[in-house]
Design a protein around this motif. Structure first.
Motif, PDB file in Angstrom:
ATOM      1  N   GLY A 142      69.558   1.891  30.544  1.00 24.63           N
ATOM      2  CA  GLY A 142      68.499   2.899  30.534  1.00 24.63           C
ATOM      3  C   GLY A 142      67.298   2.470  29.711  1.00 24.63           C
ATOM      4  N   ALA A 143      67.550   1.797  28.593  1.00 24.69           N
ATOM      5  CA  ALA A 143      66.452   1.332  27.744  1.00 24.69           C
ATOM      6  C   ALA A 143      65.611   0.302  28.496  1.00 24.69           C
ATOM      7  CB  ALA A 143      67.006   0.729  26.456  1.00 24.69           C
ATOM      8  N   THR A 198      57.193  -8.997  27.112  1.00 23.36           N
ATOM      9  CA  THR A 198      57.078  -7.860  26.200  1.00 23.36           C
ATOM     10  C   THR A 198      58.408  -7.124  26.107  1.00 23.36           C
ATOM     11  OG1 THR A 198      54.802  -7.620  26.926  1.00 23.36           O
ATOM     12  CG2 THR A 198      55.709  -5.817  25.653  1.00 23.36           C
ATOM     13  N   ARG A 256      60.741  -9.057  23.959  1.00 25.75           N
ATOM     14  CA  ARG A 256      60.283  -9.118  22.585  1.00 25.75           C
ATOM     15  C   ARG A 256      60.418  -7.754  21.902  1.00 25.75           C
ATOM     16  NH1 ARG A 256      55.288  -8.552  20.264  1.00 25.75           N
ATOM     17  NH2 ARG A 256      54.417  -8.056  22.297  1.00 25.75           N
ATOM     18  N   ARG A 257      60.100  -6.700  22.621  1.00 24.30           N
ATOM     19  CA  ARG A 257      60.024  -5.389  21.986  1.00 24.30           C
ATOM     20  C   ARG A 257      61.293  -4.555  22.128  1.00 24.30           C
ATOM     21  NH1 ARG A 257      56.786  -4.493  18.276  1.00 24.30           N
ATOM     22  NH2 ARG A 257      57.166  -2.315  18.739  1.00 24.30           N
ATOM     23  N   ILE A 258      62.000  -4.735  23.227  1.00 22.68           N
ATOM     24  CA  ILE A 258      63.125  -3.834  23.504  1.00 22.68           C
ATOM     25  C   ILE A 258      64.458  -4.586  23.521  1.00 22.68           C
ATOM     26  CG2 ILE A 258      64.049  -2.114  25.101  1.00 22.68           C
ATOM     27  CD1 ILE A 258      61.312  -1.321  24.006  1.00 22.68           C
ATOM     28  N   GLU A 296      65.404   0.047  31.807  1.00 24.07           N
ATOM     29  CA  GLU A 296      64.699   0.728  32.903  1.00 24.07           C
ATOM     30  C   GLU A 296      63.462   1.448  32.400  1.00 24.07           C
ATOM     31  OE1 GLU A 296      66.975   3.276  35.421  1.00 24.07           O
ATOM     32  OE2 GLU A 296      67.242   1.599  36.806  1.00 24.07           O
ATOM     33  N   ALA A 297      63.593   2.078  31.251  1.00 17.02           N
ATOM     34  CA  ALA A 297      62.440   2.789  30.698  1.00 17.02           C
ATOM     35  C   ALA A 297      61.307   1.811  30.404  1.00 17.02           C
ATOM     36  CB  ALA A 297      62.839   3.541  29.431  1.00 17.02           C
ATOM     37  N   ALA A 298      61.658   0.621  29.959  1.00 20.73           N
ATOM     38  CA  ALA A 298      60.635  -0.390  29.682  1.00 20.73           C
ATOM     39  C   ALA A 298      60.012  -0.887  30.988  1.00 20.73           C
ATOM     40  CB  ALA A 298      61.247  -1.559  28.916  1.00 20.73           C
ATOM     41  N   ARG A 299      60.885  -1.124  31.966  1.00 19.71           N
ATOM     42  CA  ARG A 299      60.403  -1.623  33.251  1.00 19.71           C
ATOM     43  C   ARG A 299      59.461  -0.629  33.903  1.00 19.71           C
ATOM     44  NH1 ARG A 299      63.149  -3.582  38.002  1.00 19.71           N
ATOM     45  NH2 ARG A 299      64.673  -1.911  37.911  1.00 19.71           N
ATOM     46  N   VAL A 300      59.871   0.628  33.881  1.00 20.77           N
ATOM     47  CA  VAL A 300      59.107   1.637  34.609  1.00 20.77           C
ATOM     48  C   VAL A 300      57.772   1.926  33.920  1.00 20.77           C
ATOM     49  CG1 VAL A 300      59.853   3.812  33.549  1.00 20.77           C
ATOM     50  CG2 VAL A 300      59.532   3.688  36.021  1.00 20.77           C
ATOM     51  N   ALA A 301      57.682   1.522  32.647  1.00 23.59           N
ATOM     52  CA  ALA A 301      56.414   1.716  31.932  1.00 23.59           C
ATOM     53  C   ALA A 301      55.464   0.551  32.166  1.00 23.59           C
ATOM     54  CB  ALA A 301      56.684   1.879  30.443  1.00 23.59           C
ATOM     55  N   GLY A 302      55.901  -0.419  32.943  1.00 26.27           N
ATOM     56  CA  GLY A 302      55.004  -1.526  33.278  1.00 26.27           C
ATOM     57  C   GLY A 302      55.023  -2.668  32.276  1.00 26.27           C
ATOM     58  N   MET A 303      56.094  -2.734  31.485  1.00 25.54           N
ATOM     59  CA  MET A 303      56.181  -3.853  30.529  1.00 25.54           C
ATOM     60  C   MET A 303      56.429  -5.154  31.269  1.00 25.54           C
ATOM     61  SD  MET A 303      58.280  -2.950  27.121  1.00 25.54           S
ATOM     62  CE  MET A 303      57.839  -1.525  26.149  1.00 25.54           C
ATOM     63  N   SER A 304      55.767  -6.193  30.803  1.00 22.15           N
ATOM     64  CA  SER A 304      56.052  -7.517  31.354  1.00 22.15           C
ATOM     65  C   SER A 304      57.411  -7.961  30.820  1.00 22.15           C
ATOM     66  CB  SER A 304      54.978  -8.507  30.925  1.00 22.15           C
ATOM     67  OG  SER A 304      55.045  -8.690  29.530  1.00 22.15           O
TER      68      SER A 304
END
Ligand SMILES: Nc1ncnc2c1ncn2[C@@H]1O[C@H](COP(=O)(O)OP(=O)(O)OP(=O)(O)O)[C@@H](O)[C@H]1O
Ligand SMILES: [Mg+2]
Lengths: 236, 258
Positions: free
Chosen positions: A124-125, A138, A141-143, A127-135
């Motif tokens: 889920g973490a 990123t 690195r961030r999640i 997916e939330a990053a993916r759906v927010a448009g993170m490369s």
């Protein structure tokens, strides 16, 4: 019975080896982490990468570290290709050989620990990053890596403690770190008991401090795993 | 503007998982300011439909447009995939997606969760992002919880934080996938209240939900999905009070009765 003067003198001499012990530990642990993460990611990335990493881990975990140090120190020089490469000035040095062997070894264990950490990152973490448009970069690195690292830290801490103790094997290729110093003193004095006790005390202190540091880091990084601190003012 | 712009449009979506065909040609539009609710039985493909919009699932067939821009897809080695990862990321950051299970980032505080994308994806100045995040969190009733970690919040608070996170991206549209289904009954109300206020603000929203009364109240358009097709759609007055198809009538009846 207890020769405190001798003990003090020994301890002082042994501490002369401490810088090398610390260098070997710190550099191989840090380089080992970087390599471990790369190996763990490579293992996920493709079939061929996965096979390579599994073979690497299989070999490095399946053979004694001492043998690996010997192999790097005595073995690499047999290859003309290496003797004539720009790396030779380094690989001729026992210090670099020990660093290399220790790093390659801890990276093998580390990559398995990191893999476990990566596997524990909640989908889920991601997916939330993916759906927010993170490369991808990123996101890692961030999640993903921060979550994986926190998950892996307890197990990784054990590995680091083992690495500190493993630096003692570097004495076998002439490095005068703490254990190397101990050998030298014993060969002069024949007082193995006292000398090894002193050396043991130094390692014990090191690993104790490292364990505490890891514990503190874990505490700092995972406040969300504890019950919330009672909010006094509540502002960070 | 003469006619409201179409923010989200999908047409003729087909999606299968192995042998199971989940979407069998679904088309849907959301205009600016519209609230579209998507209802249907479990397994009818609601989540899959919603997840296709930001390409969390890639449809085998069909077209997706966000703010008029078509998402470029291609087929490679028999698999359909995004043709241009950069475009997908850019379009994704124009949508706010709210999951059933919140999916907050556990290692970050509520405030950090909310500023993450504005700062690290949209590259807005941190100070500005923080100020905006604080006002959004206040709006969803979490002003007291800025520095709390998600694991220390109730489900309802986590979901409101997730909504604030979605809003912080300044999205063109908000997509909700059963945002209250994972909540204890007594926490549903607080989340619906926030969503209702968003609808009243004129936000464009697509909402998958089992909360019929809520959907009836806030939607401008409702879609009833059955077996991967739109069985019936229309204004809420029709779908929730006077459905034409038998299946829709039975479904709504069953859920309104609860
Ligand atoms: N990743 C997947 N792999 C395989 N099958 C899937 C996957 N995702 C969904 N499905 C299947 O597709 C069908 C439609 O699923 P979907 O989640 O879209 O339904 P839904 O209408 O959202 O249902 P619910 O109300 O239970 O959430 C289900 O039968 C489900 O098992
Ligand atoms: Mg669903």
């Amino acid at each position: 019975m207890i020769d405190t003067d001798f003990l003090a003198e020994t301890l002082l001499k042994l501490l002369g080896g401490l810088p090398i012990t610390l260098e070997l530990s710190t550099i191989s642990i840090l380089a080992g982490v970087v390599l471990a993460v790369l190996l763990a990611l490579l293992r996920q990335a493709s079939r061929v990468g996965g096979l390579f990493v599994r073979a690497y881990v299989f070999v490095l975990r399946g053979t004694p570290l001492l043998l690996q140090i010997f192999l790097v120190y005595y073995g690499l020089g047999q290859f003309p290709l290496i003797r004539h490469s720009i790396l030779w000035p380094f690989l001729r040095e026992p210090w670099w050989c020990a660093i290399l062997a220790l790093t390659l070894n801890t990276a093998a264990y580390g990559s398995e620990i990191v893999r476990g950490g990566l596997a524990a990152v909640p989908t889920g973490a991601v997916e939330a990053a993916r759906v927010a448009g993170m490369s991808r970069w990123t996101m890692y690195r961030r999640i993903i890596l921060p979550l994986a690292f926190r998950q892996a830290l307890p197990a990784y801490g054990n590995e680091w403690v083992i690495m500190v103790k493993s630096t003692s094997l570097a004495s076998i290729v002439t490095l005068m770190e703490v254990t190397g110093q101990a050998y030298a003193i014993i060969s002069e004095t024949y007082r193995a008991m006292e000398v090894f006790l002193c050396a043991g005390a130094i390692y014990l202190t090191l690993t104790f401090l490292l364990t505490r540091a890891i514990g503190a880091l874990e505490h700092r990084l995972t406040p969300y795993l504890r019950r919330p601190e009672t909010t006094l003012g509540g502002l960070a | 503007m003469s006619s409201p712009e179409i923010v989200v449009a999908v047409s003729n979506l087909h999606k299968r998982f192995g042998a199971l065909e989940v979407l069998k040609g679904v088309s849907l539009e959301a205009h600016t300011g519209e609230v579209v609710s998507i209802i249907g039985a479990s397994g009818s493909g609601k989540s899959t439909l919603l997840r296709c919009i930001p390409l969390l699932e890639v449809p085998e067939e069909g077209e997706i447009r966000i703010s008029g821009e078509e998402v470029a897809l291609r087929t490679r080695g028999g698999r359909r995939e995004a043709a241009d990862a950069k475009q997908v990321n850019r379009l994704r950051s124009q949508l706010g997606f709210v999951f059933q299970s919140f999916n907050l980032w556990q290692h970050m505080t509520v405030l950090q969760n909310v500023v993450e994308v504005p700062v690290h994806v949209q590259r807005r100045p941190r100070a500005e992002a923080v100020a905006e995040a604080e006002s959004l969190l206040e709006k969803v009733g979490l002003a007291e919880k800025l520095n709390a970690y998600p694991s220390h919040l109730s489900g309802g608070q986590q979901q409101r934080a997730a909504i604030a996170r979605a809003l912080a991206m300044r999205p063109q549209a908000l997509l909700f996938d059963e945002p209250t289904s994972a909540l204890d009954p007594e926490l549903v109300g607080e989340v619906l209240r926030v969503m209702r206020s968003l609808a009243e603000e004129g936000r464009t929203m697509l909402i998958v939900t089992h909360e019929m009364a809520f959907a009836a109240e806030v939607s401008s358009h409702a879609v009833f999905l059955a077996d991967g097709r739109i069985e019936e759609e229309g204004p809420p007055s029709q779908i929730f009070r006077d459905p034409q198809s038998e299946r829709c009538r039975q479904f709504v009846q069953r859920h309104l009765d609860r």
